[in-house]
Design a protein around this motif. Structure first.
Motif, mmCIF file in Angstrom:
data_model
loop_
_atom_site.group_PDB
_atom_site.id
_atom_site.type_symbol
_atom_site.label_atom_id
_atom_site.label_comp_id
_atom_site.label_asym_id
_atom_site.label_seq_id
_atom_site.Cartn_x
_atom_site.Cartn_y
_atom_site.Cartn_z
ATOM 1 N N ARG A 1 5.225 -0.296 -7.562
ATOM 2 C CA ARG A 1 6.313 0.656 -7.847
ATOM 3 C C ARG A 1 5.810 2.105 -7.741
ATOM 4 O O ARG A 1 6.554 2.994 -7.336
ATOM 5 C CB ARG A 1 6.912 0.375 -9.238
ATOM 6 C CG ARG A 1 7.471 -1.052 -9.357
ATOM 7 C CD ARG A 1 8.652 -1.130 -10.278
ATOM 8 N NE ARG A 1 8.334 -0.965 -11.673
ATOM 9 C CZ ARG A 1 7.874 -1.946 -12.482
ATOM 10 N NH1 ARG A 1 7.663 -3.172 -11.997
ATOM 11 N NH2 ARG A 1 7.650 -1.720 -13.750
ATOM 12 N N LEU A 2 4.553 2.336 -8.097
ATOM 13 C CA LEU A 2 3.997 3.687 -7.939
ATOM 14 C C LEU A 2 3.839 4.039 -6.461
ATOM 15 O O LEU A 2 4.199 5.133 -6.023
ATOM 16 C CB LEU A 2 2.634 3.798 -8.642
ATOM 17 C CG LEU A 2 2.658 3.887 -10.167
ATOM 18 C CD1 LEU A 2 1.247 3.909 -10.723
ATOM 19 C CD2 LEU A 2 3.404 5.147 -10.627
ATOM 20 N N LEU A 3 3.299 3.097 -5.710
ATOM 21 C CA LEU A 3 3.094 3.343 -4.276
ATOM 22 C C LEU A 3 4.412 3.667 -3.585
ATOM 23 O O LEU A 3 4.491 4.561 -2.746
ATOM 24 C CB LEU A 3 2.456 2.096 -3.643
ATOM 25 C CG LEU A 3 2.003 2.248 -2.200
ATOM 26 C CD1 LEU A 3 0.788 3.168 -2.114
ATOM 27 C CD2 LEU A 3 1.661 0.890 -1.591
ATOM 28 N N ASP A 4 5.435 2.941 -3.971
ATOM 29 C CA ASP A 4 6.751 3.123 -3.385
ATOM 30 C C ASP A 4 7.272 4.559 -3.558
ATOM 31 O O ASP A 4 8.064 5.043 -2.774
ATOM 32 C CB ASP A 4 7.699 2.132 -4.083
ATOM 33 C CG ASP A 4 8.953 1.932 -3.286
ATOM 34 O OD1 ASP A 4 8.836 1.617 -2.098
ATOM 35 O OD2 ASP A 4 10.048 2.132 -3.856
ATOM 36 N N GLN A 5 6.800 5.240 -4.610
ATOM 37 C CA GLN A 5 7.230 6.634 -4.859
ATOM 38 C C GLN A 5 6.296 7.658 -4.236
ATOM 39 O O GLN A 5 6.430 8.847 -4.471
ATOM 40 C CB GLN A 5 7.174 6.965 -6.349
ATOM 41 C CG GLN A 5 7.912 6.116 -7.292
ATOM 42 C CD GLN A 5 7.491 6.522 -8.722
ATOM 43 O OE1 GLN A 5 7.560 7.674 -9.115
ATOM 44 N NE2 GLN A 5 7.033 5.557 -9.478
ATOM 45 N N GLY A 6 5.229 7.172 -3.563
ATOM 46 C CA GLY A 6 4.318 8.117 -2.931
ATOM 47 C C GLY A 6 3.040 8.358 -3.713
ATOM 48 O O GLY A 6 2.287 9.282 -3.408
ATOM 49 N N VAL A 7 2.760 7.530 -4.722
ATOM 50 C CA VAL A 7 1.500 7.674 -5.466
ATOM 51 C C VAL A 7 0.439 6.857 -4.720
ATOM 52 O O VAL A 7 0.575 5.645 -4.564
ATOM 53 C CB VAL A 7 1.644 7.167 -6.916
ATOM 54 C CG1 VAL A 7 0.312 7.257 -7.652
ATOM 55 C CG2 VAL A 7 2.709 7.983 -7.644
ATOM 56 N N THR A 8 -0.606 7.538 -4.255
ATOM 57 C CA THR A 8 -1.632 6.841 -3.467
ATOM 58 C C THR A 8 -2.939 6.647 -4.249
ATOM 59 O O THR A 8 -3.817 5.916 -3.798
ATOM 60 C CB THR A 8 -1.904 7.600 -2.148
ATOM 61 O OG1 THR A 8 -2.111 8.982 -2.451
ATOM 62 C CG2 THR A 8 -0.727 7.471 -1.181
ATOM 63 N N THR A 9 -3.069 7.314 -5.391
ATOM 64 C CA THR A 9 -4.252 7.116 -6.247
ATOM 65 C C THR A 9 -3.787 7.147 -7.701
ATOM 66 O O THR A 9 -2.972 8.004 -8.073
ATOM 67 C CB THR A 9 -5.293 8.241 -6.031
ATOM 68 O OG1 THR A 9 -5.650 8.277 -4.647
ATOM 69 C CG2 THR A 9 -6.551 8.010 -6.863
#
Ligand code: NIG
Length: 406
Positions: A121-129
């Protein structure tokens, strides 16, 4: 984003009509898009993405989360809506202790599965680290179990995980009468074992009702000896000279800081320790005030923003909400909020020579947002505008590139 027309010393640098090129996961060229064809040779199989008028930023970085947990504390949310304080709820058996009981009851496989879904869910929002802390184990064996889950979550990628040992988070109920023995076990056994097991950093909760300055000093000294970076839950609920202590140890970050003193701000500016602010948790806990973000920035402190995702004080993974909230509650400009979620957050993890900027030599972690600029990203509160997410040069989330028209 790095480059020509910066709108302020700490705002995001903005390059209009820009392009960038990456090779083997590293940014190799950034410049005006009309110079790209002449400057960049495409290798066979290279993918070209035309972002149209969309905004490209470094991958977002969430530098403070407690996202490996089990259980649900929505009942506490209702209590807080009715005026109960975080400490009163904790004293009545809720709070961290409730999550510890639920987390200990789950297997590593179960914790890995929920952690993995949360990372998605974080990755989906653009969080890469993302940084992930232990802290819901509260014994040597349980904390190492959580650390195994956290390091395993970083293995498959694409999201990169920075594992932190939060060895001093709360005194477990079963050790209430053995405080000194518990703290010594954490310092002497857990800290070196966690360093061996892949932790990058050590964190502690310096607070009335949690751990004291002398205890944190001993813990920090052991963590430094074990080669771990330091960070501290500091000056969150009361002013406890946490920023000063973090600075004295040249910690990577002091987190929360709602109650930081002027001397604490000065200490952070001198040591270079980053201030990680978590405005959503100040809101959720209904604290009397927010961290003094403007004074921190004006004093030259690196400011980072975090979700602080956990089931109690920050039950949300929504980074767009954090960005918007930071503008409204901390008084950051949208460009400053974006910088705090990229370059500032990278500094807070000690990774600012590798991630958090769109510049030659930096890792090709980036997001194409379906909005024209950072003001829309922050003001359209809590909406996920991430369209394409790239980690180490590979597209890992792909949606249509239309711009939000609302
Ligand atoms: O960062 N302050 C201490 N730790 C967390 C809250 C953890 C919890 O309530 O479960 C924080 O806000």
């Amino acid at each position: 984003m790095e480059g020509a027309a910066a709108s302020g010393p700490r705002a995001a640098g903005i390059l209009a009509s820009a392009a960038l090129a990456a090779y083997e996961g590293i940014i190799v060229w950034v410049g005006p898009s009309d110079e790209a064809d002449a400057s960049v040779e495409l290798v066979p199989g290279a993918e070209v993405i035309d972002a149209g008028g969309a905004m490209v930023t470094p991958g977002l970085i969430d530098p403070h989360t407690h996202l490996v947990f089990a259980g649900d504390r929505s009942g506490e949310f209702s209590l807080r809506c009715g005026g109960a304080s975080y400490l009163a709820i904790a004293e009545a058996g809720g709070g961290i202790a409730a999550t510890v009981a639920a987390t200990r009851a789950q297997s590593e496989e179960q914790l890995f599965a929920s952690g993995s879904a949360r990372l998605g869910r974080l990755l989906d929002q653009g969080v890469t680290t993302v940084e992930i802390k232990t802290g819901y184990g509260l014994s040597v064996a349980e904390e190492l179990r959580l650390l195994r889950v956290i390091t395993a979550l970083g293995q498959p990628g694409p999201i990169e995980v920075a594992p932190t040992l939060l060895g001093l988070h709360a005194l477990p109920a079963e050790r209430r009468d053995q405080r000194e023995a518990f703290v010594s076990e954490i310092i002497e056994e857990l800290v070196p074992a966690a360093a061996d097991a892949g932790a990058w950093m050590a964190d502690a909760f310096l607070e009335q009702g949690a751990f004291t300055e002398p205890e944190v000093r001993r813990y920090f000294a052991a963590a430094q000896k074990a080669g771990l970076g330091l960070r501290l839950h500091a000056d969150q609920l009361s002013s406890g000279r946490g920023a000063e202590l973090a600075s004295e140890f040249y910690a990577l970050a002091a987190d929360h800081l709602e109650q930081i003193s002027p001397a604490g701000i000065e200490a952070l500016a001198e040591s270079g320790t980053a201030a990680v602010l978590a405005p959503v948790s100040s809101w959720v806990l209904r604290l009397p005030g927010y961290a003094p973000a403007r004074q921190l920035l004006e004093s030259g402190v690196t400011v980072a923003l975090a979700s602080n995702w956990n089931p109690g004080s920050a039950p949300t993974e929504n980074l767009a909400l954090t960005l918007g909230h930071a503008c409204l509650s901390l008084g950051l400009q949208p460009g400053e909020a974006l910088r705090a979620s990229t370059h500032g957050a990278a500094r807070a993890l000690g990774l600012d020579r590798r991630i958090g900027r769109l510049a030659v030599g930096w890792q090709a972690d980036l997001v194409i947002f379906g909005c024209a600029d950072h003001r829309h990203l922050c003001s359209h509160l809590g909406v996920n505008h991430a369209r394409v997410v790239v980690k180490r040069g590979k597209v890992v989330v792909r949606r249509g590139l239309e711009l939000c028209a609302d």
